[in-house]
Design a protein around this motif. Structure first.
Motif, mmCIF file in Angstrom:
data_model
loop_
_atom_site.group_PDB
_atom_site.id
_atom_site.type_symbol
_atom_site.label_atom_id
_atom_site.label_comp_id
_atom_site.label_asym_id
_atom_site.label_seq_id
_atom_site.Cartn_x
_atom_site.Cartn_y
_atom_site.Cartn_z
ATOM 1 N N ASP A 5 0.833 -1.201 0.000
ATOM 2 C CA ASP A 5 0.000 0.000 0.000
ATOM 3 C C ASP A 5 0.868 1.252 0.000
ATOM 4 O OD1 ASP A 5 -2.327 -1.533 0.071
ATOM 5 O OD2 ASP A 5 -2.398 -1.556 2.256
ATOM 6 N N ARG A 6 2.003 1.183 0.695
ATOM 7 C CA ARG A 6 2.915 2.335 0.738
ATOM 8 C C ARG A 6 3.502 2.611 -0.638
ATOM 9 N NH1 ARG A 6 5.489 0.824 4.940
ATOM 10 N NH2 ARG A 6 7.562 0.272 4.189
ATOM 11 N N ILE A 7 3.845 1.555 -1.373
ATOM 12 C CA ILE A 7 4.368 1.731 -2.732
ATOM 13 C C ILE A 7 3.305 2.368 -3.624
ATOM 14 C CG2 ILE A 7 5.105 0.481 -4.805
ATOM 15 C CD1 ILE A 7 6.496 -1.515 -2.913
ATOM 16 N N ILE A 8 2.069 1.907 -3.499
ATOM 17 C CA ILE A 8 0.975 2.465 -4.298
ATOM 18 C C ILE A 8 0.775 3.945 -3.965
ATOM 19 C CG2 ILE A 8 -1.520 2.372 -4.686
ATOM 20 C CD1 ILE A 8 -1.272 -0.706 -4.267
ATOM 21 N N GLU A 9 0.814 4.287 -2.680
ATOM 22 C CA GLU A 9 0.653 5.684 -2.284
ATOM 23 C C GLU A 9 1.809 6.542 -2.779
ATOM 24 O OE1 GLU A 9 -1.950 7.254 -0.874
ATOM 25 O OE2 GLU A 9 -2.934 5.337 -1.252
ATOM 26 N N THR A 10 3.018 5.993 -2.754
ATOM 27 C CA THR A 10 4.176 6.719 -3.281
ATOM 28 C C THR A 10 4.014 6.998 -4.767
ATOM 29 O OG1 THR A 10 5.631 5.702 -1.631
ATOM 30 C CG2 THR A 10 6.691 6.669 -3.560
ATOM 31 N N ALA A 11 3.499 6.014 -5.496
ATOM 32 C CA ALA A 11 3.253 6.198 -6.933
ATOM 33 C C ALA A 11 2.227 7.302 -7.175
ATOM 34 C CB ALA A 11 2.787 4.885 -7.547
ATOM 35 N N LYS A 12 1.196 7.347 -6.357
ATOM 36 C CA LYS A 12 0.155 8.371 -6.529
ATOM 37 C C LYS A 12 0.710 9.778 -6.303
ATOM 38 C CE LYS A 12 -3.754 5.442 -5.158
ATOM 39 N NZ LYS A 12 -4.817 5.232 -4.135
ATOM 40 N N GLN A 13 1.727 9.886 -5.451
ATOM 41 C CA GLN A 13 2.304 11.195 -5.158
ATOM 42 C C GLN A 13 3.157 11.730 -6.298
ATOM 43 O OE1 GLN A 13 4.383 10.777 -1.427
ATOM 44 N NE2 GLN A 13 2.559 10.024 -0.372
ATOM 45 N N ALA A 14 3.651 10.842 -7.158
ATOM 46 C CA ALA A 14 4.484 11.272 -8.289
ATOM 47 C C ALA A 14 4.185 10.393 -9.500
ATOM 48 C CB ALA A 14 5.954 11.199 -7.922
ATOM 49 N N PRO A 15 2.970 10.478 -10.046
ATOM 50 C CA PRO A 15 2.598 9.598 -11.169
ATOM 51 C C PRO A 15 3.464 9.842 -12.388
ATOM 52 C CG PRO A 15 0.961 11.331 -10.839
ATOM 53 C CD PRO A 15 1.890 11.403 -9.674
ATOM 54 N N ARG A 16 3.689 8.790 -13.148
ATOM 55 C CA ARG A 16 4.478 8.851 -14.364
ATOM 56 C C ARG A 16 3.722 8.185 -15.509
ATOM 57 N NH1 ARG A 16 6.756 11.859 -11.454
ATOM 58 N NH2 ARG A 16 9.007 12.166 -11.137
ATOM 59 N N HIS A 17 4.260 8.333 -16.709
ATOM 60 C CA HIS A 17 3.635 7.781 -17.910
ATOM 61 C C HIS A 17 4.217 6.390 -18.171
ATOM 62 C CE1 HIS A 17 2.860 8.288 -22.543
ATOM 63 N NE2 HIS A 17 2.216 7.266 -22.014
ATOM 64 N N ILE A 18 3.368 5.368 -18.080
ATOM 65 C CA ILE A 18 3.793 3.990 -18.253
ATOM 66 C C ILE A 18 3.130 3.407 -19.498
ATOM 67 C CG2 ILE A 18 3.934 1.697 -17.216
ATOM 68 C CD1 ILE A 18 5.507 3.926 -15.735
ATOM 69 N N VAL A 19 3.937 2.770 -20.337
ATOM 70 C CA VAL A 19 3.409 2.157 -21.557
ATOM 71 C C VAL A 19 3.334 0.644 -21.349
ATOM 72 C CG1 VAL A 19 5.719 2.232 -22.623
ATOM 73 C CG2 VAL A 19 3.716 1.858 -24.052
ATOM 74 N N LEU A 20 2.166 0.086 -21.614
ATOM 75 C CA LEU A 20 1.918 -1.342 -21.452
ATOM 76 C C LEU A 20 1.964 -1.990 -22.823
ATOM 77 C CD1 LEU A 20 -0.990 -1.144 -18.835
ATOM 78 C CD2 LEU A 20 1.480 -1.343 -18.437
ATOM 79 N N ALA A 21 2.998 -2.812 -23.028
ATOM 80 C CA ALA A 21 3.287 -3.333 -24.370
ATOM 81 C C ALA A 21 2.241 -4.309 -24.873
ATOM 82 C CB ALA A 21 4.669 -3.997 -24.376
ATOM 83 N N GLU A 22 1.489 -4.926 -23.978
ATOM 84 C CA GLU A 22 0.518 -5.954 -24.373
ATOM 85 C C GLU A 22 -0.899 -5.479 -24.082
ATOM 86 O OE1 GLU A 22 3.768 -9.450 -23.370
ATOM 87 O OE2 GLU A 22 2.649 -8.413 -21.812
ATOM 88 N N GLY A 23 -1.245 -4.358 -24.712
ATOM 89 C CA GLY A 23 -2.495 -3.676 -24.419
ATOM 90 C C GLY A 23 -3.748 -4.419 -24.824
ATOM 91 N N GLU A 24 -3.611 -5.468 -25.631
ATOM 92 C CA GLU A 24 -4.786 -6.238 -26.017
ATOM 93 C C GLU A 24 -5.142 -7.312 -24.999
ATOM 94 O OE1 GLU A 24 -4.424 -7.802 -29.958
ATOM 95 O OE2 GLU A 24 -3.786 -5.902 -30.819
ATOM 96 N N ASP A 25 -4.253 -7.584 -24.064
ATOM 97 C CA ASP A 25 -4.488 -8.630 -23.080
ATOM 98 C C ASP A 25 -5.514 -8.156 -22.044
ATOM 99 O OD1 ASP A 25 -3.720 -10.039 -20.326
ATOM 100 O OD2 ASP A 25 -3.063 -11.329 -21.976
ATOM 101 N N THR A 26 -6.477 -9.002 -21.752
ATOM 102 C CA THR A 26 -7.556 -8.642 -20.833
ATOM 103 C C THR A 26 -7.035 -8.249 -19.458
ATOM 104 O OG1 THR A 26 -9.080 -10.126 -21.984
ATOM 105 C CG2 THR A 26 -9.680 -9.481 -19.756
ATOM 106 N N ARG A 27 -6.024 -8.967 -18.956
ATOM 107 C CA ARG A 27 -5.482 -8.665 -17.636
ATOM 108 C C ARG A 27 -4.813 -7.299 -17.609
ATOM 109 N NH1 ARG A 27 -1.672 -13.704 -17.710
ATOM 110 N NH2 ARG A 27 -1.607 -12.893 -19.859
ATOM 111 N N VAL A 28 -4.154 -6.960 -18.694
ATOM 112 C CA VAL A 28 -3.467 -5.669 -18.785
ATOM 113 C C VAL A 28 -4.482 -4.533 -18.796
ATOM 114 C CG1 VAL A 28 -2.007 -4.234 -20.261
ATOM 115 C CG2 VAL A 28 -1.436 -6.648 -19.902
ATOM 116 N N VAL A 29 -5.547 -4.703 -19.563
ATOM 117 C CA VAL A 29 -6.611 -3.694 -19.602
ATOM 118 C C VAL A 29 -7.258 -3.554 -18.225
ATOM 119 C CG1 VAL A 29 -8.891 -3.163 -20.560
ATOM 120 C CG2 VAL A 29 -7.062 -3.962 -22.059
#
Length: 332
Positions: A5-29
């Motif tokens: 949860d701390r890692i998730i909160e840290t990410a929310k404080q400084a969001p970045r642009h992440i590219v998901l290479a397998e965007g057609e996969d249901t789990r990724v979406v």
């Protein structure tokens, strides 16, 4: 607050642009939607627009809320082909080969990171680890201060039955088969840095062996001892000890008996295994018998973040890796 949860909160404080290479996969979406909704990251999905849009609708999402890049039609493709040709021409890649390569989802995603169109990339839900890691190495490349690219698993002990709770790094569980002493020292230094970046706490590094402080004599023990000296010399402020058996590094009472002079006192949070055999077996035992949550393999030593997923991953696994990748990017 639990470490994850701390890692998730840290990410929310400084969001970045992440590219998901397998965007057609249901789990990724399914992971991309809450990552964006909760403010962890701006997300780009790679793949055919109509397929991704359908996947998003199936999950109650809106394709207009996401950036979708299809390498077959993207205006970035020709620019990436030129840059990829420049990058790989010394390896025998001609212009035609470059144009074909950048139409592959993994390559396109890595090029987005290299060309500052995104801060980090994630693949491996469909592609193999070999393909995912090779693409990252060839395109994003190694960080100038890293001797090699390695990996780690973030092991979460948060269940009621866990006698000791918290987040621990296990390295290298997925990439470097049999590092020499210098390589092992580099893995230790990179793992300590990764722990600090993700958890915001001081890393305490244990260099693992079947021996504790000379209890056994063998070349494999000597390698761990030498690696410890190299890592300490390169970073005098690093809290590191070795060679240690796992129980000497993890259990205070055992440390008092076997390694009374250890600076770790049985409180290590970063565990560096002597080779891939030991590390891979060790993390799977902790996961499958011990009930630890394993996040990874997370890559370290790259110029910019690029991470791998298991092909058996869940949407939650992808979501957590997005958070990890954001924190990695923000720490640079």
């Amino acid at each position: 607050m639990k470490p994850l949860d701390r890692i998730i909160e840290t990410a929310k404080q400084a969001p970045r642009h992440i590219v998901l290479a397998e965007g057609e996969d249901t789990r990724v979406v399914a992971a991309a939607m809450p990552a964006r909704a909760e403010g962890l990251a701006e997300v780009t999905l790679i793949g055919r627009h109509e397929i991704i849009a359908e996947r998003l609708r199936d999950h109650g999402g809106d394709a207009h809320a996401f950036r979708i890049e299809d390498p077959a039609t993207s205006p970035l493709t020709q620019q990436f082909a030129l840059r990829y040709h420049d990058l790989r021409r010394s390896k025998g890649v001609d212009r035609e080969m470059a144009e074909k390569a950048v139409r592959e989802d993994l390559v396109f995603a890595a090029m987005m990171v290299r060309e500052d169109e995104a801060d980090g990339t994630i693949g491996g839900a469909v592609a193999t680890t070999a393909d995912t890691v090779r693409t990252a190495l060839q395109i994003i490349g190694r960080a100038p201060d890293a001797g090699l690219v390695s990996s780690f698993f973030l092991m979460m002990l948060c269940q009621p039955h866990h006698a000791k709770k918290g987040a621990f790094v296990f390295s290298d569980c997925g990439l470097v088969v049999d590092p020499d002493a210098a390589g092992l020292a580099d893995i230790a230094r990179m793992s300590a840095r990764s722990y600090q970046a993700l958890l915001g706490e001081r890393p305490k590094v244990a260099m693992l062996s079947f021996s504790t402080n000379g209890s056994a004599a063998h070349d494999r023990v000597s390698k761990v001892v030498e690696a410890t000296h190299i890592a300490r010399a390169a970073n005098p402020d690093l809290l590191i000890d070795g060679e240690l058996q796992f129980d000497s590094a993890f259990v205070e009472a055992v440390s008092s008996s076997k390694a009374p002079n250890s600076a770790l006192h049985g409180q290590a949070n970063v565990f560096v295994f002597p080779n891939l055999d030991a590390a891979n077996i060790g993390y799977k035992i902790a996961q499958r018998i011990g009930g630890a949550t394993a996040i990874g393999p997370v890559l370290q030593g790259l110029a910019k973040p690029a991470n791998d997923l298991s092909r058996g991953c869940t949407a939650d696994d992808v979501f957590h890796m997005i958070a990890v990748t954001v924190v990695q990017a923000a720490s640079r």
